[in-house]
Design a protein around this motif. Structure first.
Motif, mmCIF file in Angstrom:
data_model
loop_
_atom_site.group_PDB
_atom_site.id
_atom_site.type_symbol
_atom_site.label_atom_id
_atom_site.label_comp_id
_atom_site.label_asym_id
_atom_site.label_seq_id
_atom_site.Cartn_x
_atom_site.Cartn_y
_atom_site.Cartn_z
ATOM 1 N N ALA A 1 11.418 5.724 -41.062
ATOM 2 C CA ALA A 1 10.895 6.015 -40.174
ATOM 3 C C ALA A 1 11.946 7.817 -39.310
ATOM 4 C CB ALA A 1 9.846 5.834 -38.748
ATOM 5 N N SER A 2 13.131 6.858 -39.482
ATOM 6 C CA SER A 2 14.149 7.507 -38.968
ATOM 7 C C SER A 2 14.652 8.436 -39.085
ATOM 8 C CB SER A 2 15.592 6.672 -38.515
ATOM 9 O OG SER A 2 15.995 6.770 -39.490
ATOM 10 N N PHE A 3 14.037 9.453 -40.656
ATOM 11 C CA PHE A 3 13.826 10.139 -41.333
ATOM 12 C C PHE A 3 13.067 11.483 -41.159
ATOM 13 C CE2 PHE A 3 16.614 7.017 -44.427
ATOM 14 C CZ PHE A 3 18.212 8.124 -43.932
ATOM 15 N N GLY A 4 12.455 10.972 -40.637
ATOM 16 C CA GLY A 4 10.937 11.814 -39.469
ATOM 17 C C GLY A 4 10.063 12.122 -40.913
ATOM 18 N N VAL A 5 10.168 10.683 -41.704
ATOM 19 C CA VAL A 5 8.465 10.940 -42.162
ATOM 20 C C VAL A 5 7.601 9.863 -41.719
ATOM 21 C CG1 VAL A 5 10.104 10.967 -44.162
ATOM 22 C CG2 VAL A 5 10.124 8.959 -43.409
ATOM 23 N N ASP A 6 6.325 10.017 -42.120
ATOM 24 C CA ASP A 6 5.753 9.269 -42.092
ATOM 25 C C ASP A 6 5.659 8.195 -43.335
ATOM 26 O OD1 ASP A 6 4.168 10.414 -39.788
ATOM 27 O OD2 ASP A 6 2.457 11.838 -40.790
ATOM 28 N N ALA B 1 5.556 4.785 -36.437
ATOM 29 C CA ALA B 1 5.536 5.684 -38.312
ATOM 30 C C ALA B 1 4.235 5.553 -38.819
ATOM 31 C CB ALA B 1 6.449 6.067 -38.354
ATOM 32 N N VAL B 2 3.621 4.119 -38.657
ATOM 33 C CA VAL B 2 2.694 4.040 -39.921
ATOM 34 C C VAL B 2 1.367 4.714 -39.529
ATOM 35 C CG1 VAL B 2 1.024 2.067 -40.645
ATOM 36 C CG2 VAL B 2 3.926 1.243 -40.289
ATOM 37 N N LYS B 3 1.422 5.430 -39.778
ATOM 38 C CA LYS B 3 -0.282 6.394 -39.857
ATOM 39 C C LYS B 3 -1.551 5.988 -40.868
ATOM 40 C CE LYS B 3 1.426 9.168 -37.188
ATOM 41 N NZ LYS B 3 2.962 9.000 -36.762
ATOM 42 N N ALA B 4 -1.205 4.904 -42.057
ATOM 43 C CA ALA B 4 -2.612 5.119 -42.352
ATOM 44 C C ALA B 4 -2.569 2.932 -43.407
ATOM 45 C CB ALA B 4 -2.838 5.967 -43.399
ATOM 46 N N VAL B 5 -3.495 2.408 -43.550
ATOM 47 C CA VAL B 5 -3.570 1.199 -44.111
ATOM 48 C C VAL B 5 -4.597 1.795 -44.560
ATOM 49 C CG1 VAL B 5 -4.026 -1.401 -43.890
ATOM 50 C CG2 VAL B 5 -2.480 0.010 -42.269
ATOM 51 N N ILE B 6 -4.065 1.910 -46.299
ATOM 52 C CA ILE B 6 -5.593 1.584 -47.777
ATOM 53 C C ILE B 6 -5.024 0.069 -48.607
ATOM 54 C CG2 ILE B 6 -5.836 3.321 -49.944
ATOM 55 C CD1 ILE B 6 -4.043 5.131 -47.197
ATOM 56 N N THR B 7 -6.343 0.196 -49.301
ATOM 57 C CA THR B 7 -6.533 -1.091 -49.464
ATOM 58 C C THR B 7 -6.759 -0.984 -51.157
ATOM 59 O OG1 THR B 7 -8.527 -1.562 -49.484
ATOM 60 C CG2 THR B 7 -6.681 -3.098 -48.061
#
Ligand code: XIL
Length: 359
Positions: free
Chosen positions: A257-262, A302-308
């Protein structure tokens, strides 16, 4: 939006009645996740075209869906360079009709290439690489929330320098296939979130640790070189029989996340093959693993989505694999809903982990 009292009431329902479906009938996992600033959903594919129960389950529970297979190179182009988008178009329409966000996977993947690809020269391979990215991304431009532009770049046991995974795209371009895919994808669909998706990082064994190190170095390099990259997908095919350390995984997520990504958990499910036969016992262990994993992971903002990886055990890839064994293996229970689309303890565990996140 739902209010907090309604949410707490719905979550308490299975605790009071012992019936997981009491909660599911009232409020879906997608709505609970939304309260925590999170997108929840699942993989789906062509089975929805014939299975109304599965369509209903997805529409009730998911706010985002991922095409499990139908947008993959080998599914679009099984016999040669010419693509057949018939099924993919229907899946994209299903998502739009149900107002579900849609993830595309896997645009470029060195695994599972169709055999005809190996008969091409390097020059021809490079041509089809560019053509595939341009055609596929521009066809659905503006309609895809996020695209796994490159899937599973690393597989260190194969021994390539840098730990890269072998395959046709690596053969054609070396590791620069990654930069090229992201740059060309950005041009073909300027709106989609360009995602780098990877496996094994949840494992705390030699493989998981080396893939984590490789991935961190790659993300740093891509960002330094100005390659367009918006999100990292961590697949989350959890294998509780292997060593894991959720704390170490959370540290790794924070570094990414420190690299600015979701960050997206893109393919969550639980391999129960080493668990006891007893269904109640197995469901309890599976639920606990979902709860612990998600509770840790959701501490990372930074965790924006959880998909099973599908919602119902009926359509899990593990069910496919077990059925293909001779004699057929025990029916796996890796997902939050059973073969008859009933919520299991895992669904309650996921709901509770979402509800416990500070939005
Ligand atoms: C799997 C699908 O679930 C199967 O139906 C298909 O036969 C093979 O691919 N990691 C990934 C996914 O990135 O694309 C894989 O999906 C599962 C492992």
């Amino acid at each position: 939006m739902i209010d907090r009292r309604q949410l707490l009431g719905a979550l308490a329902a299975p605790l009071l009645t012992g019936d997981s479906n009491a909660r599911a009938q009232t409020i879906g996992l997608g709505a609970i996740a939304e309260q925590a600033g999170l997108l929840f959903g699942s993989a789906f594919d062509r089975e929805i075209l014939t299975d109304a129960d599965d369509r209903r389950l997805i529409a009730r529970e998911a706010h985002i869906v991922t095409t499990e297979n139908s947008l993959k190179f080998d599914w679009l182009r099984p016999n040669g360079p010419k693509a057949d988008f018939t099924i993919a178009d229907q899946l994209v329409d299903f998502a739009a009709r149900n107002r579900l966000k849609l993830r595309g996977t896997a645009l470029i993947w060195n695994d599972n290439p169709p055999p005809w690809l190996y008969r091409l020269s390097s020059i021809e391979m490079r041509k089809i690489f560019d053509q595939h990215i341009e055609e596929t991304l521009s066809r659905y431009s503006g309609r895809i929330h996020s695209w796994d532009i490159v899937n599973e770049p690393f597989y260190p046991p194969q021994g390539l320098t840098g730990g890269y995974r072998k395959g046709p795209w690596y053969t054609a371009f070396g590791d620069t296939y990654i930069d090229r895919a992201f740059r060309r994808a950005a041009a073909a669909d300027p709106k989609t979130r360009l995602t780098l998706n990877e496996a094994f990082c949840e494992q705390d064994d030699a493989l998981g640790r080396s893939v984590r190190a490789n991935l961190l170095a790659l993300v740093e390099r891509l960002k330094t070189d100005g390659v367009p990259l918006h999100a990292i997908g961590l697949q989350g095919h959890l294998k509780p029989a292997l060593p894991f350390d959720d704390h170490a995984f959370v540290e790794f997520l924070s570094k990414l996340a420190s690299f600015g990504v979701d960050l997206f958990i893109t393919e969550l499910d639980i391999d129960d093959s080493a668990m006891p036969d007893d269904v109640a016992e197995r469901d309890r262990l599976i639920a606990r693993r979902y709860r612990d994993f998600l509770t840790s992971v959701l501490t990372v903002p930074a965790v924006k989505a959880v998909i099973t990886w599908q919602l119902s055990d009926r359509y899990s890839w593990y069910a496919d694999l077990a059925a293909r064994k001779a004699p057929a293996g025990r029916a796996p229970r890796p997902l939050p809903f059973d073969r008859d689309f009933k919520a299991k303890a895992a669904a309650d565990a996921i709901a509770l982990a979402f509800a416990g996140r500070k939005a």
